[in-house]
Scaffold this active site. Structure first.
Site, mmCIF file in Angstrom:
data_model
loop_
_atom_site.group_PDB
_atom_site.id
_atom_site.type_symbol
_atom_site.label_atom_id
_atom_site.label_comp_id
_atom_site.label_asym_id
_atom_site.label_seq_id
_atom_site.Cartn_x
_atom_site.Cartn_y
_atom_site.Cartn_z
ATOM 1 N NE ARG A 71 -2.702 -1.309 3.374
ATOM 2 C CZ ARG A 71 -2.717 -0.481 4.424
ATOM 3 N NH1 ARG A 71 -3.180 0.751 4.291
ATOM 4 N NH2 ARG A 71 -2.255 -0.867 5.602
ATOM 5 C CG HIS A 223 11.931 21.271 16.944
ATOM 6 N ND1 HIS A 223 12.375 20.048 17.403
ATOM 7 C CD2 HIS A 223 10.610 21.115 16.689
ATOM 8 C CE1 HIS A 223 11.360 19.196 17.417
ATOM 9 N NE2 HIS A 223 10.277 19.807 16.969
ATOM 10 C CG PHE A 260 26.579 20.605 20.999
ATOM 11 C CD1 PHE A 260 27.019 21.069 19.781
ATOM 12 C CD2 PHE A 260 27.279 19.560 21.612
ATOM 13 C CE1 PHE A 260 28.141 20.524 19.171
ATOM 14 C CE2 PHE A 260 28.407 19.013 21.008
ATOM 15 C CZ PHE A 260 28.832 19.505 19.789
ATOM 16 C CG HIS A 262 17.175 17.107 24.129
ATOM 17 N ND1 HIS A 262 16.029 16.882 24.842
ATOM 18 C CD2 HIS A 262 16.925 16.734 22.852
ATOM 19 C CE1 HIS A 262 15.120 16.371 24.030
ATOM 20 N NE2 HIS A 262 15.619 16.270 22.824
ATOM 21 N NE ARG A 271 16.718 11.337 20.034
ATOM 22 C CZ ARG A 271 16.022 12.430 19.760
ATOM 23 N NH1 ARG A 271 14.956 12.368 18.973
ATOM 24 N NH2 ARG A 271 16.400 13.604 20.237
ATOM 25 C CG ASP A 316 18.830 17.755 15.190
ATOM 26 O OD1 ASP A 316 18.189 18.415 16.026
ATOM 27 O OD2 ASP A 316 18.290 17.001 14.360
HETATM 28 C C1 SDX Z 1 15.539 18.608 18.615
HETATM 29 O O1 SDX Z 1 12.283 18.228 22.315
HETATM 30 C C2 SDX Z 1 12.739 17.319 21.533
HETATM 31 O O2 SDX Z 1 12.651 16.138 21.794
HETATM 32 C C3 SDX Z 1 13.400 17.825 20.255
HETATM 33 C C4 SDX Z 1 14.075 16.738 19.432
HETATM 34 C C5 SDX Z 1 13.065 15.753 18.858
HETATM 35 O O3 SDX Z 1 13.432 14.598 18.619
HETATM 36 O O4 SDX Z 1 11.917 16.208 18.566
HETATM 37 O O5 SDX Z 1 14.992 16.036 20.249
HETATM 38 C C6 SDX Z 1 14.831 17.344 18.255
HETATM 39 O O6 SDX Z 1 14.985 19.657 18.416
HETATM 40 C C7 SDX Z 1 16.883 18.555 19.291
HETATM 41 C C8 SDX Z 1 17.415 19.971 19.668
HETATM 42 C C9 SDX Z 1 17.978 20.629 18.404
HETATM 43 N N1 SDX Z 1 18.330 22.053 18.707
HETATM 44 C C10 SDX Z 1 19.623 22.433 18.757
HETATM 45 O O7 SDX Z 1 20.578 21.678 18.658
HETATM 46 C C11 SDX Z 1 19.787 23.938 18.955
HETATM 47 C C12 SDX Z 1 20.818 24.231 20.036
HETATM 48 N N2 SDX Z 1 20.271 23.806 21.328
HETATM 49 C C13 SDX Z 1 19.825 24.798 22.259
HETATM 50 O O8 SDX Z 1 19.129 25.853 21.630
HETATM 51 C C14 SDX Z 1 19.106 24.175 23.466
HETATM 52 O O9 SDX Z 1 19.925 23.191 23.959
HETATM 53 C C15 SDX Z 1 17.707 23.622 23.314
HETATM 54 C C16 SDX Z 1 16.783 24.624 22.705
HETATM 55 C C17 SDX Z 1 17.711 22.374 22.517
HETATM 56 C C18 SDX Z 1 17.203 23.269 24.711
HETATM 57 O O10 SDX Z 1 17.236 24.425 25.411
HETATM 58 P P1 SDX Z 1 16.607 24.586 26.878
HETATM 59 O O11 SDX Z 1 16.203 23.300 27.467
HETATM 60 O O12 SDX Z 1 15.567 25.637 26.769
HETATM 61 O O13 SDX Z 1 17.840 25.016 27.696
HETATM 62 P P2 SDX Z 1 18.359 26.497 27.784
HETATM 63 O O14 SDX Z 1 18.345 27.137 26.420
HETATM 64 O O15 SDX Z 1 17.605 27.172 28.879
HETATM 65 O O16 SDX Z 1 19.865 26.239 28.182
HETATM 66 C C19 SDX Z 1 20.219 26.027 29.525
HETATM 67 C C20 SDX Z 1 21.620 26.592 29.618
HETATM 68 C C21 SDX Z 1 21.681 28.028 29.121
HETATM 69 O O17 SDX Z 1 22.788 28.628 29.762
HETATM 70 P P3 SDX Z 1 22.476 29.892 30.727
HETATM 71 O O18 SDX Z 1 21.756 30.902 29.854
HETATM 72 O O19 SDX Z 1 21.573 29.328 31.832
HETATM 73 O O20 SDX Z 1 23.840 30.321 31.179
HETATM 74 O O21 SDX Z 1 22.522 25.860 28.751
HETATM 75 C C22 SDX Z 1 22.952 26.721 27.697
HETATM 76 C C23 SDX Z 1 22.017 27.914 27.664
HETATM 77 O O22 SDX Z 1 22.703 29.050 27.166
HETATM 78 N N3 SDX Z 1 22.823 25.976 26.445
HETATM 79 C C24 SDX Z 1 23.578 26.187 25.376
HETATM 80 C C25 SDX Z 1 23.127 25.270 24.428
HETATM 81 N N4 SDX Z 1 22.126 24.541 24.938
HETATM 82 C C26 SDX Z 1 21.941 24.997 26.190
HETATM 83 N N5 SDX Z 1 24.569 27.078 25.159
HETATM 84 C C27 SDX Z 1 25.128 27.014 23.923
HETATM 85 N N6 SDX Z 1 24.758 26.160 22.952
HETATM 86 C C28 SDX Z 1 23.768 25.277 23.179
HETATM 87 N N7 SDX Z 1 23.406 24.441 22.221
#
Ligand code: SDX
Length: 378
Positions: A71, A223, A260, A262, A271, A316
């Site tokens: 299908r 994301h 980086f 999550h 994963r 990612d």
């Molecule tokens: C996916 O939810 C899911 O399951 C998503 C996913 C799925 O399968 O559907 O897993 C797929 O989207 C994975 C994520 C892909 N995104 C990225 O790789 C983008 C970079 N990542 C960041 O933007 C961040 O890590 C998030 C958005 C993924 C998560 O962010 P949070 O949980 O809101 O954490 P935060 O931003 O509040 O960070 C906490 C601290 C902060 O420091 P302070 O401001 O407190 O000093 O950690 C730091 C952040 O600045 N930090 C990072 C960072 N991730 C966290 N600093 C630099 N680079 C990063 N990637």
């Protein structure tokens, strides 16, 4: 703005509903789909079987799998109208915009669009699973100035996608790496795009509207857009020896390092080891002339990020480089994520409808207090 107590920005840590589709077992930090550990599914089952599992709750028996496969294969071709609509989109638009438009168009031309019954959902979901790869492949070729390669019903889902993209099926090991990425990307609880699909579904809107909205959410670099951003970042750094200084400068500018971190996994995305292993096997093949340099850079940046911030890579990060080594164009990376996540999204859409509650949270007001409207002067 200072927030009133009790506000959970980004819904961080807030449990908003129940789901039976997947969970991360904290003790073992392992993701399970309908109870099966994803690392076992990735090692032993095809993406078609995982799609069936997410939708039906059980793995298919041989007869069910044979029926599902036939299908799916029959639904791959695009009708001429759809192909013409997509061919008119500017080549400068992002491939995620092409996918968003395609799903919206599929809904517009589906006379049963409003039918939200489980059977209708299964038909629509399978149709999207089968057609999205044809859309993505045709679009990648269009941007390369090449005519589309029609789907081949004699090939499995993953092989057929390579066939439609490149006119050939690569070595089974490469196809397997791609299939592993599809299994890993398929489902991940209430991530932003899945929750978006559930919000739209909770108003009793249609499946195509929910998926179109989810594609919009996934496009963002925080994301799904991160896998494409990883490749842009590796290209920007170039030399592995530059990774530490580049990272220090980027972090000093408060930049988010793509691939980086999550929201849920704080000690490493469950994963990643599986996808990293698949990436390592692609690197070992040396298929791409710059493979060794890119692999060294990828490792150097991962180590530097761990040393600097103690932040682990998410899926990612290995997936982005793996897709580059498989020969896909960078802007196509997030559409590859959509081709897989359409399974998780549609499973959640059906689950949301099965025991629906309109999703409508509250807000804490911080605007001006009540005041009189001044009389009009002059
Ligand atoms: C996916 O939810 C899911 O399951 C998503 C996913 C799925 O399968 O559907 O897993 C797929 O989207 C994975 C994520 C892909 N995104 C990225 O790789 C983008 C970079 N990542 C960041 O933007 C961040 O890590 C998030 C958005 C993924 C998560 O962010 P949070 O949980 O809101 O954490 P935060 O931003 O509040 O960070 C906490 C601290 C902060 O420091 P302070 O401001 O407190 O000093 O950690 C730091 C952040 O600045 N930090 C990072 C960072 N991730 C966290 N600093 C630099 N680079 C990063 N990637």
């Amino acid at each position: 703005t200072t927030l009133a107590p009790g506000i959970h920005r980004g819904l961080a840590g807030v449990v908003v509903d129940a789901t039976g589709i997947s969970t991360v077992i904290q003790e073992s930090n392992s993701l399970t789909y309908r109870g099966y550990p994803v690392q076992d599914l990735a090692a032993r089952r095809s993406f078609e079987e995982v799609a069936y599992l997410l939708w039906h709750g059980e793995l298919p028996d041989p007869a069910q799998l044979a029926d599902f496969r036939s299908r799916e294969r029959a639904l791959r071709p695009l009708d001429r109208t759809t192909a013409e609509v997509l061919a008119r989109l500017p080549e400068t638009c992002h491939p995620m915009d092409v996918l968003r438009t395609a799903v919206s168009f599929f809904g517009a031309e589906d006379p049963t669009e409003e039918d939200g019954s489980p059977a209708a959902h299964r038909t629509k979901s399978l149709n999207l699973l089968a057609k999205l790869p044809t859309v993505v492949a045709a679009d990648q070729r269009r941007r390369r100035g090449l005519p589309p390669v029609p789907p081949d019903p004699a090939l499995g889902y993953a092989e057929n996608f390579f066939h439609m993209c490149f006119g050939a099926v690569p070595d089974p090991e490469v196809v397997r790496c791609f299939e592993i990425s599809l299994v890993l990307y398929a489902e991940h609880g209430f991530n932003a795009s899945t929750f978006t699909a559930r919000v739209v579904t909770s108003t009793l809107s249609d499946l195509y509207s929910a998926v179109t909205a989810a594609i919009g959410a996934l496009k963002g670099p925080l994301h799904g857009g991160a896998n494409e951003a990883v490749m842009h970042m590796l290209t920007e750094i170039g030399d592995p020896a530059r990774a530490p200084e580049w990272l220090a400068a980027a972090l000093a500018e408060k930049r988010k390092i793509m691939g980086f971190g999550h929201r849920v996994y704080k000690d490493g995305d469950s994963r990643v080891p599986i996808m990293q292993h698949a990436l390592d096997s692609l690197v070992a093949r040396g298929a791409h002339p710059e493979t060794a340099r890119l692999a060294a850079l990828h490792a150097a940046l991962r180590e530097a990020m761990l040393d600097h911030k103690g932040i682990h890579p998410n899926l990612d990060y290995p997936a982005g480089l793996a897709y580059h080594l498989m020969g896909f164009d960078t802007p196509v990376f997030t559409p590859l994520f959509v081709m897989s996540r359409i399974t998780g999204w549609t499973a959640h859409i059906t689950e949301q409808l099965a025991h629906n509650a309109l999703i409508r949270p509250l807000a804490s007001y911080t605007g001006p207090g009540q005041r009189a409207v001044p009389a009009v002067t002059g």
